[in-house]
Design a protein around this motif. Structure first.
Motif, PDB file in Angstrom:
ATOM      1  N   ARG A   1       0.664  -1.423  -0.316  1.00 15.04           N
ATOM      2  CA  ARG A   1       0.003   0.010  -0.069  1.00 15.04           C
ATOM      3  C   ARG A   1       0.543   1.326   0.160  1.00 15.04           C
ATOM      4  O   ARG A   1       1.727   0.888   0.845  1.00 15.04           O
ATOM      5  CB  ARG A   1      -1.512   0.289   1.068  1.00 15.04           C
ATOM      6  N   VAL A   2       0.777   2.224  -0.603  1.00 14.71           N
ATOM      7  CA  VAL A   2       0.819   3.760  -0.460  1.00 14.71           C
ATOM      8  C   VAL A   2       1.459   4.020   0.920  1.00 14.71           C
ATOM      9  O   VAL A   2       2.624   4.390   0.354  1.00 14.71           O
ATOM     10  CB  VAL A   2       0.472   4.833  -1.854  1.00 14.71           C
ATOM     11  N   ARG A   3       0.721   4.259   1.592  1.00 18.32           N
ATOM     12  CA  ARG A   3       0.597   4.638   3.188  1.00 18.32           C
ATOM     13  C   ARG A   3       1.288   3.617   3.333  1.00 18.32           C
ATOM     14  O   ARG A   3       1.906   4.249   5.274  1.00 18.32           O
ATOM     15  CB  ARG A   3      -0.836   4.503   3.473  1.00 18.32           C
ATOM     16  N   ASP A   4       2.492   2.690   3.403  1.00 17.49           N
ATOM     17  CA  ASP A   4       3.136   1.960   3.829  1.00 17.49           C
ATOM     18  C   ASP A   4       4.406   2.611   3.439  1.00 17.49           C
ATOM     19  O   ASP A   4       5.133   1.817   4.011  1.00 17.49           O
ATOM     20  CB  ASP A   4       3.085   0.760   4.232  1.00 17.49           C
ATOM     21  N   LEU A   5       4.197   2.799   2.496  1.00 19.56           N
ATOM     22  CA  LEU A   5       5.217   3.379   2.127  1.00 19.56           C
ATOM     23  C   LEU A   5       6.917   4.527   3.169  1.00 19.56           C
ATOM     24  O   LEU A   5       5.766   5.655   3.778  1.00 19.56           O
ATOM     25  CB  LEU A   5       5.377   4.237   0.670  1.00 19.56           C
ATOM     26  N   PRO A   6       7.801   4.863   2.789  1.00 21.08           N
ATOM     27  CA  PRO A   6       8.172   6.053   3.955  1.00 21.08           C
ATOM     28  C   PRO A   6       8.240   7.471   2.993  1.00 21.08           C
ATOM     29  O   PRO A   6       8.345   7.734   2.586  1.00 21.08           O
ATOM     30  CB  PRO A   6      10.191   5.529   3.747  1.00 21.08           C
ATOM     31  N   LEU A   7       6.829   7.983   2.511  1.00 21.41           N
ATOM     32  CA  LEU A   7       6.653   8.456   2.999  1.00 21.41           C
ATOM     33  C   LEU A   7       5.073   9.969   3.106  1.00 21.41           C
ATOM     34  O   LEU A   7       4.415   9.600   4.249  1.00 21.41           O
ATOM     35  CB  LEU A   7       5.432   8.803   1.407  1.00 21.41           C
ATOM     36  N   PRO A   8       5.771  11.438   3.579  1.00 18.46           N
ATOM     37  CA  PRO A   8       5.193  12.584   4.119  1.00 18.46           C
ATOM     38  C   PRO A   8       3.651  11.666   3.859  1.00 18.46           C
ATOM     39  O   PRO A   8       2.686  12.103   2.868  1.00 18.46           O
ATOM     40  CB  PRO A   8       5.024  13.453   4.108  1.00 18.46           C
ATOM     41  N   GLU A   9       2.752  12.075   4.619  1.00 18.94           N
ATOM     42  CA  GLU A   9       0.895  11.444   4.737  1.00 18.94           C
ATOM     43  C   GLU A   9       0.430  13.180   3.650  1.00 18.94           C
ATOM     44  O   GLU A   9      -0.352  12.725   2.639  1.00 18.94           O
ATOM     45  CB  GLU A   9       0.029  12.412   5.833  1.00 18.94           C
ATOM     46  N   GLN A  10       1.165  14.103   2.877  1.00 21.75           N
ATOM     47  CA  GLN A  10       0.636  15.163   1.948  1.00 21.75           C
ATOM     48  C   GLN A  10       1.098  13.876   0.686  1.00 21.75           C
ATOM     49  O   GLN A  10      -0.559  14.096  -0.206  1.00 21.75           O
ATOM     50  CB  GLN A  10       0.908  16.097   2.185  1.00 21.75           C
ATOM     51  N   PHE A  11       1.975  13.544   0.545  1.00 18.76           N
ATOM     52  CA  PHE A  11       1.505  13.065  -0.965  1.00 18.76           C
ATOM     53  C   PHE A  11       1.353  11.388  -0.631  1.00 18.76           C
ATOM     54  O   PHE A  11       0.480  11.374  -1.835  1.00 18.76           O
ATOM     55  CB  PHE A  11       3.566  12.013  -0.710  1.00 18.76           C
ATOM     56  N   VAL A  12       0.694  10.810   0.062  1.00 15.88           N
ATOM     57  CA  VAL A  12       0.202   9.589   1.082  1.00 15.88           C
ATOM     58  C   VAL A  12      -1.787   9.673  -0.223  1.00 15.88           C
ATOM     59  O   VAL A  12      -2.375   9.456  -1.289  1.00 15.88           O
ATOM     60  CB  VAL A  12      -0.256   8.917   1.712  1.00 15.88           C
TER      61      VAL A  12
END
Ligand code: ADP
Length: 657
Positions: free
Chosen positions: A2-13
């Motif tokens: 899932r995209v939300r499990d990636l090391p990404l800031p919330e706004q990118f998710v």
């Protein structure tokens, strides 16, 4: 994954979720596993439309510093730039203006989208931002195998990596035969996949009968073959012509609510097919008549050229043609109307397949051969696969269909080449002498190399060297250096006994910075000298000089026009820098005179409409020649200053352009 499990800031998710991207496609997940978010080098060789852009986005937004997205095709750059600019909190910039200088203004942006030529030019002009990059993503890296553009791409990447060994490289490729060679070259992990978001079936049509690779078949009704052929000027009986089969395949898809792309070999064929399909009331059948009419009006507003009129007439009934002779404004309306499902079919030359994201239910490849010099040649498998790959819109079409139109005689060959056949391997074109001269001059002029051995060091990091060893270039580099010395662009400065150092002459240095080819600089310098000795050099004089260089596009000279241009050249001999008995290749020179005449009439106030009609060029051809001429005239001004020659007509022509 899932995209939300990636090391990404919330706004990118949230940003990706807004675009329907929550779960990664399998090749994207594989790229993450390979470390694309952790600074690792990755090469992804996956089919068209399987989400390569997201792989680059993930690399660039997780990189520890500014990023560069190299886009070999200008047509694609804007689309990619818009994708990056839309990312929350990301400051993106685009640099595609063909060949202009430094771009120091690009320093400080998070992501720069640029063509390889632009990056090469920035390096030559000492732009510092290229050294600050943390990550470079390269789109369409298989274009490494293209003439001219390929060598620029591999030398540029090699130079960036040499200057910054920590640089993360992410390269995106169509499916090719040797992706592991590209991965090895870039010290990258390879993600190779045949996965597609929508199933694709590929088949061959003979008459109205299509046999697909998954064993299914489809039959479409081809209207009375005899009538179709007679209208097309062919035989009046026998099997239906390719055009009629194509029309039937298009109408069939449209009746099922799907849109089509039809690929043909040339611009003329694209227009002719669109005008043939205009009889089939496709907008009415798709139920989009008013939207199609609105698109037609938009195109009619672009200009009053005959090309624009014909395009508008086609659009009104739901079909378009698309080729490089159209203006950017025309193409944008066509692409937008197609994506918005306002028109049913685009008839295109192969450039559309590589360039633009326009998925369709059905792709029909009517022509699989094109003229190469004097003979017809099969298109590369890679190219046909890129066309076929446009079939199937994720989330909208249950499947995509690609159909190659053939006959009983070609069926087996089409299956072997394009349905079952593997795409070609990517091969370096760096040994092409003209490309090598350009990059050798650049290595010397930028001070990266002062000897032939050091030039080979610069090339050490190229794809060519990885495959064949830089030593294989030694002879070709020596020839290139000799050529550049003979042309007055490089000199050998002797030191002690038998030692010398290579240095760019002032002309060589200006040529490299202005980003013109060595042969162009040579031609401009000799033209300026001749012009300076003439009693009254005019704007036609300077246009003849810049049009007679390899950096200006060729302009087609038809038989009927040839005599007229010949007369023009004779009548204006006093204003031209070339005597009529001088050129080695007279035809090529006459073509340059034609281009020069067009540009001279353009600055004299002729309209696009008039020039398109009198010289039978596409309106987009005029735009691209004007753009090239601006750049070449600015190079001519710089070269004139370098050699201390004054030809005021150069500045006059440039300001009037
Ligand atoms: P490619 O560059 O491989 O030809 P793109 O990157 O343009 O393909 O992606 C094709 C389409 O798929 C785009 O519209 C993109 O938004 C969409 N897409 C990409 N990844 C995903 C995903 N994981 N989930 C849903 N849609 C996606």
């Amino acid at each position: 994954m899932r995209v939300r499990d990636l090391p990404l800031p919330e706004q990118f998710v949230a940003h990706f979720a807004d675009r329907g991207i929550r779960e990664l496609y399998p090749p994207q997940a594989a790229a993450v596993d390979a470390g694309v978010c952790a600074g690792e080098n990755v090469v992804a060789a996956v089919p068209t439309a399987s989400g390569k852009t997201l792989i680059a986005e993930l690399a660039l937004v997780t990189a520890d510093g500014p990023g560069l997205y190299v886009c070999p095709l200008r047509a694609l750059a804007r689309e990619k730039y818009e994708a990056f600019a839309a990312l929350p909190g990301v400051d993106a910039a685009i640099a595609t203006g063909d060949f202009d200088a430094t771009g120091e203004a690009l320093a400080g942006t998070d992501v720069v989208v640029a063509t390889s030529e632009k990056v090469d030019s920035a390096i030559r002009n000492g732009a510092s931002w290229v050294d600050d990059l943390a990550c470079v993503a390269v789109d369409e890296v298989h274009l490494l195998g293209a003439e001219r553009r390929g060598p620029t791409l591999e030398v540029t990447l090699a130079t960036l990596r040499r200057r910054n060994p920590e640089l993360q490289v992410v390269a995106l490729s169509a499916t090719v035969d040797n992706p592991e060679a590209i991965a090895e070259w870039l010290d990258a992990a390879l993600v190779e996949s045949e996965w597609r978001p929508v199933d694709l079936r590929t088949g061959v049509a003979v008459g109205g009968n299509v046999t697909f690779d998954d064993g299914t078949t489809t039959a479409v009704a081809v209207p009375n073959a005899a009538v179709g052929e007679a209208e097309a000027g062919g035989a009046d009986d026998g099997p239906p012509g390719d055009t009629e089969v194509t029309a039937a395949l298009v109408a069939d898809a449209v009746d099922q609510g799907g849109q089509c792309l039809a690929f043909v070999r040339s611009r003329t064929e694209a227009v002719a097919l669109a005008e043939r399909l205009a009889d089939d009331r496709l907008a009415e059948r798709l139920g989009t008549e008013s939207a199609a009419t609105a698109a037609a009006d938009e195109v009619a507003d672009v200009d009053g050229t005959a090309t624009g009129q014909r395009l508008a007439d086609c659009l009104r009934v739901g079909v378009a043609f698309h080729h490089a002779g159209l203006r950017a404004g025309h193409r944008a309306v066509v692409e937008e109307a197609f994506r918005a499902r306002e028109i049913a079919c685009i008839c295109a030359t192969p450039t559309l397949a590589a360039g633009v994201n326009v998925p369709a239910r059905r792709v029909v490849v009517r022509d699989q051969k094109r003229y190469a010099g004097s003979a017809m040649e099969w298109l590369p498998t890679l190219e046909v696969h890129q066309m076929c790959g446009r079939a199937g819109r994720p989330g909208l079409d249950p499947y995509g269909e690609a159909v190659l139109v053939g006959d009983e005689d070609t069926r087996a060959e089409l299956v072997a080449r394009y349905v079952e056949g593997e795409p070609e391997a990517v091969e370096s074109k760096l040994t092409d002498p003209a490309s090598l001269r350009t990059h050798v001059l650049s290595a010397i002029a930028t001070g990266f190399a002062e000897s032939e051995a050091e030039i080979l060091d610069v090339f050490e990091g190229t794809f060519y060297a990885r495959e064949a060893g830089a030593g294989g270039l030694a002879d070709a580099v020596a020839v290139a250096v000799d050529d550049l010395v003979a042309a007055g662009l490089v000199r050998r400065e002797t030191g002690g006994v038998e030692t010398y150092r290579l240095a760019a002459t002032p002309v060589g240095s200006t040529a490299s910075k202005q980003y013109v080819r060595p042969e162009t600089a040579e031609r401009i310098v000799s033209g300026l000298r001749t012009a300076a000795g003439m009693r009254n050099p005019t704007t036609l004089t300077v246009f003849e000089v810049v049009c007679d260089t390899p950096d200006m596009q060729d302009t087609y000279l038809g038989n009927a026009e040839r005599a007229e241009i010949y007369r023009f050249a004779r009548a204006n001999a006093g204003a031209l820098t070339t005597a009529m008995d001088e050129p080695d290749d007279f035809e090529e020179w006459l073509e340059s005179v034609k281009t020069a005449r067009i540009l001279d009439e353009w600055i004299g106030g002729a309209t696009v409409e008039e020039l398109v009609a009198s010289y039978r060029i596409g309106p987009g051809d005029l735009d691209s020649r004007v753009e090239r001429a601006e750049w070449l005239l600015s190079a001519a001004e710089a070269l004139a200053e370098t050699i201390g020659v004054r030809v005021p007509a150069v500045a006059r022509a440039r300001s009037r352009l």
